[in-house]
Design a protein around this motif. Sequence first.
Motif, PDB file in Angstrom:
ATOM      1  N   ASN A  11       0.722  -1.315   0.381  1.00 31.62           N
ATOM      2  CA  ASN A  11       0.005  -0.001   0.155  1.00 31.62           C
ATOM      3  C   ASN A  11       0.790   1.357   0.304  1.00 31.62           C
ATOM      4  O   ASN A  11       0.590   2.173   0.801  1.00 31.62           O
ATOM      5  N   SER A  12       1.703   0.823  -1.288  1.00 35.17           N
ATOM      6  CA  SER A  12       2.322   2.308  -1.543  1.00 35.17           C
ATOM      7  C   SER A  12       4.022   1.685  -1.002  1.00 35.17           C
ATOM      8  O   SER A  12       4.319   2.572  -0.034  1.00 35.17           O
ATOM      9  N   ARG A  14       7.261   4.007  -1.510  1.00 37.04           N
ATOM     10  CA  ARG A  14       7.669   4.709  -0.796  1.00 37.04           C
ATOM     11  C   ARG A  14       6.937   5.732  -0.046  1.00 37.04           C
ATOM     12  O   ARG A  14       8.150   6.123   1.710  1.00 37.04           O
ATOM     13  N   LEU A  15       6.010   5.108   0.484  1.00 36.39           N
ATOM     14  CA  LEU A  15       5.287   5.686   2.079  1.00 36.39           C
ATOM     15  C   LEU A  15       5.557   5.002   3.123  1.00 36.39           C
ATOM     16  O   LEU A  15       6.073   5.338   4.044  1.00 36.39           O
ATOM     17  N   ARG A  16       5.857   3.852   2.521  1.00 32.95           N
ATOM     18  CA  ARG A  16       6.507   2.654   3.769  1.00 32.95           C
ATOM     19  C   ARG A  16       7.626   1.780   3.331  1.00 32.95           C
ATOM     20  O   ARG A  16       8.171   0.728   3.473  1.00 32.95           O
ATOM     21  N   GLU A  17       8.218   2.582   2.565  1.00 37.21           N
ATOM     22  CA  GLU A  17       9.979   2.004   2.553  1.00 37.21           C
ATOM     23  C   GLU A  17      10.439   2.236   3.789  1.00 37.21           C
ATOM     24  O   GLU A  17      11.124   0.502   3.694  1.00 37.21           O
ATOM     25  N   CYS A  37       1.931  -0.590  -5.320  1.00 42.00           N
ATOM     26  CA  CYS A  37       3.189  -0.154  -4.979  1.00 42.00           C
ATOM     27  C   CYS A  37       3.072   1.326  -5.206  1.00 42.00           C
ATOM     28  O   CYS A  37       3.604   2.209  -4.425  1.00 42.00           O
ATOM     29  N   LYS A  38       1.967   1.623  -6.321  1.00 38.64           N
ATOM     30  CA  LYS A  38       1.743   3.114  -6.753  1.00 38.64           C
ATOM     31  C   LYS A  38       2.785   4.036  -6.947  1.00 38.64           C
ATOM     32  O   LYS A  38       2.882   5.145  -6.156  1.00 38.64           O
ATOM     33  N   SER A  39       3.540   3.682  -7.532  1.00 42.81           N
ATOM     34  CA  SER A  39       5.052   3.857  -7.377  1.00 42.81           C
ATOM     35  C   SER A  39       5.628   3.791  -9.399  1.00 42.81           C
ATOM     36  O   SER A  39       5.610   2.583  -9.491  1.00 42.81           O
ATOM     37  N   LYS A 249       2.174   2.886  10.696  1.00 43.62           N
ATOM     38  CA  LYS A 249       1.402   3.389   9.954  1.00 43.62           C
ATOM     39  C   LYS A 249       2.181   1.854   8.769  1.00 43.62           C
ATOM     40  O   LYS A 249       2.103   2.498   7.885  1.00 43.62           O
ATOM     41  N   SER A 251       0.440  -1.033   5.945  1.00 47.48           N
ATOM     42  CA  SER A 251      -0.684  -1.852   5.541  1.00 47.48           C
ATOM     43  C   SER A 251      -1.750  -2.444   5.890  1.00 47.48           C
ATOM     44  O   SER A 251      -1.120  -2.425   7.320  1.00 47.48           O
TER      45      SER A 251
END
Length: 262
Positions: A11-12, A14-17, A37-39, A249, A251
Amino acid sequence: MPFTLATWNINSVRLREDLVAKLLREEGPDILCLQECKSPVEKIPREQFAALGYPHMVARGQKGYNGVAILSRQPIEDAGEMDFAGLGHARHVAGRLENGVVIHNFYVPAGGDKPDRAVNEKFGQKLDYLTDMRDWFRDNRPEKGILVGDLNIAPLDEDVWDHKKMLKVVSHTPVEVEHLGNAQEAGAWVDVTRRDIPEGKLYSWWSYRARDWDAADKGRRLDHIWATPDISNAAHGSRILRAARGWEKPSDHAPVFATFDL
């Protein structure tokens, strides 16, 4: 050489790297398949992953939604993608390991809120996607294959918190379960997770809407690891890292693991 594989709807990426990095450091799977991945591919933060010992990646991406990636310690060759249902979405990528095993990483459409294609286009797209999966596996019978990902369907009664209450909820409706079963049968795929853990409730997803997801425990098993019959007996050690759902934070999905002695 044995390898451990994990699949996780992040669920992203980049946000959850940092959560991906935490999983790689603490659990150390040899291969990690990510969904949602939303990227775009070029913006996936692969530098940190490479520094942690995962220099190899095959991926498909797009801005803001969908997207699939395979991170690997060992070399992996890009083996293409399929655009099932002609959606133009980044929902599948395949990678071939040096031992010839092909890993298919899928993000099946969620299907919206209403399980009726007459009023919900997204539900129709989901069923069409699964039908195309079935037809492709029937025409291209896989061998030495592993299929993983967020398939967005909890097929078994014990894969949801309440079978009867979920029968009209998208992800567990009989028509979805039938479509997924047809795709699985067409490729003769073995559900590795349920073969290893055949009994009891088993979930990989808990809604963000739950005030206390852990106490309520109204989960679903949406994330899967399958294998073709020729290598399915090499799989073992299946588990779901439930604790990851409680990370900061997080997923709403938890990673699913299996080890293959290949």
